[in-house]
Structure formats: structure tokens, C-alpha cells
Design a protein around this motif. Structure first.
Motif, short mmCIF file in Angstrom:
data_model
loop_
_atom_site.label_atom_id
_atom_site.label_comp_id
_atom_site.label_asym_id
_atom_site.label_seq_id
_atom_site.Cartn_x
_atom_site.Cartn_y
_atom_site.Cartn_z
N LEU A 18 41.80 41.86 46.68
CA LEU A 18 40.41 41.82 46.26
C LEU A 18 39.53 41.57 47.48
O LEU A 18 39.78 40.63 48.24
N ALA A 38 35.79 40.65 48.52
CA ALA A 38 34.49 40.17 48.05
C ALA A 38 33.51 40.25 49.21
O ALA A 38 33.50 39.40 50.09
N ASP A 63 29.39 41.89 50.09
CA ASP A 63 28.20 42.56 49.56
C ASP A 63 27.63 43.61 50.51
O ASP A 63 26.80 44.40 50.11
N THR A 79 40.26 46.42 45.53
CA THR A 79 39.12 46.40 44.62
C THR A 79 38.00 45.64 45.32
O THR A 79 38.26 44.60 45.96
N ALA A 82 34.35 43.61 45.16
CA ALA A 82 33.35 42.89 44.36
C ALA A 82 32.16 42.61 45.27
O ALA A 82 32.33 42.09 46.38
N GLU A 128 31.08 38.22 40.19
CA GLU A 128 32.06 39.29 39.98
C GLU A 128 33.36 38.97 40.71
O GLU A 128 34.46 39.16 40.16
N ALA A 129 33.25 38.45 41.93
CA ALA A 129 34.44 38.10 42.70
C ALA A 129 35.24 37.01 42.00
O ALA A 129 36.47 37.08 41.91
N LEU A 170 37.04 38.42 38.84
CA LEU A 170 38.20 39.24 39.19
C LEU A 170 39.33 38.38 39.76
O LEU A 170 40.51 38.59 39.44
N GLN A 223 37.29 51.46 36.02
CA GLN A 223 38.21 50.49 36.62
C GLN A 223 39.35 51.19 37.34
O GLN A 223 39.74 50.81 38.45
#
Length: 219
Positions: A5, A7, A9, A29, A31, A36-37, A40, A174
Motif C-alpha cells: 500500500l 499512501a 497524495d 495500491t 491511497a 483512505e490509507a 485500506l 478496485q
């Protein structure tokens, strides 16, 4: 290969990190906000989190504190433009496993990712399974009943995503994000095409179409 993941911006940095991780064989993925992070990360779908501190909505320190506060031991590597000793200590004290200041070289990030994944490899499964369907993450082969099935890279990533979320409805959006890593034209049918390929190899009855929503893996 690990599910990671990111994270972050800043789209340019997120894309840079994502491309580097995917080139190394990982699935990613992204975020773009703190909430959101956190959502998830709490889903227990990922093996490592690359976390920016300056996230909107909820900064990285808060995301990390809430994650650790709920008992999650997901490895976390912080990426941030803040490189002071105070911020470094704050990040590590909040539960981060490693800390990198921007700008950084992707090779160094990949090396640190390998270290964190090795440290947790004994706790990570080498296979995913649901019913009589299994996926070996090392050989990248699927097992259906007693037979072995070879998969393309996209088919493997698609099946891995479904196996990490058995019984859950996964939307096309997704699946696009987790398997392809970028947005297609909303009218694209690439997900449907690869679902069909996968059904032909593992059995059509194993992947249900949830009309208007997406797909669900069943046993």
C-alpha cells in the motif's frame, strides 16, 4: 512478490514509487488521503505500507498511531520531506519500521522494502487458498483440485487479489487499481476479459458476477 500500500497524495511521487515497486514484481495500491490509507491498511490485505507524513485529512503520524493502536503490525516505511531528527524520532516512536527522506533513490527504497519483507517472511504465507483452489506465490502456479494451472502475469495478479478477498465483492475499479495499477477508460472491458480468461482456467463457477457491483470468489 508482496501486496504493498502506497499512501502518498502527490501523484508524481506516487506514480514513481508504484512503477518501481511493480517493476520489482510487487502489486500496489495507492491511497491519496489519510482516512483512505487507514481504511485500506486496516483491511489486512497488504504486507507493507509506504507512508507519506503530509497526507490530507489525517497525517501520516496519526495514521500510524491508529494502526498500531489497533494492534496491527504491518511493516511501515515512512517517506517524507521532513528530514529533521525530531521528525525522524517521532516517526519511529509512533511505530514506523523505517524512515526515508525525500528526495530518494528508488533503488534504496526497494532495498529497504526487501529488508522489511524478509523480516516478516516467516509470518507470511507462501500460498493462498480458498476451498480446493490454491495459489503458490513463489512458483506463481495455481492449483485447482489435483491439477496445476499456469497463469499469465495479469491472471496471477487478478487471482491473487481475489484470493486475498475471498467471498467479498470486488468492484471493477478496485481490480483495475490493484491489478493494473492505473485507471482505464470507464468503458474499458479489460477486467471482464481477464475474468473470462481466469474462469476458463480455474472454472467459471468459482468467480461469480454480482450484477452492477463486480465479482466475487467462491469455493
Amino acid at each position: 512478490m508482496a501486496a504493498i500500500l502506497i499512501a502518498e497524495d502527490e501523484s508524481r511521487i506516487a506514480s514513481f514509487v508504484e512503477k518501481g515497486l511493480r517493476a520489482a514484481g510487487h502489486t500496489t495500491t495507492v491511497a491519496a488521503t489519510g482516512p483512505e490509507a487507514l481504511e485500506l491498511a486496516l483491511s489486512d490485505q497488504f504486507e507493507l505500507l509506504v507512508l507519506d507524513i503530509g497526507l490530507p485529512g489525517l497525517d501520516g503520524f496519526a495514521v500510524l498511531e491508529r494502526l498500531r493502536g489497533q494492534g496491527f503490525t504491518l511493516p511501515v516505511i515512512i517517506l517524507t520531506a521532513r528530514d529533521s531528527v525530531t521528525d525522524t524520532v517521532a516517526g519511529l516512536d509512533s511505530g514506523a519500521d523505517d524512515y526515508m527522506a525525500k528526495p530518494f533513490r528508488i533503488e534504496e527504497l526497494l532495498a529497504r522494502v526487501r529488508i522489511r519483507l524478509r523480516q516478516t517472511s516467516t509470518e507470511q504465507p507462501t500460498t493462498l487458498s480458498h476451498g480446493d483452489l490454491g495459489l503458490d506465490l513463489h512458483t506463481r502456479l495455481a492449483r485447482v483440485g489435483g491439477r496445476t494451472v499456469e497463469l499469465s502475469a495479469r491472471e496471477f495478479s487478478l487471482l491473487e487479489t481475489l484470493l486475498r478477498n475471498p467471498g467479498q465483492v470486488m468492484t471493477r475499479e478496485q481490480l483495475l487499481s490493484r491489478v493494473w495499477g492505473y485507471d482505464f477508460d470507464p468503458g474499458s472491458n479489460v477486467v471482464d476479459v481477464y475474468i473470462r480468461y481466469l474462469r476458463n482456467k480455474i472454472g467459471a463457477h468459482r468467480i461469480l458476477t454480482v450484477r452492477g457491483a463486480g465479482y466475487r470468489l467462491v469455493s
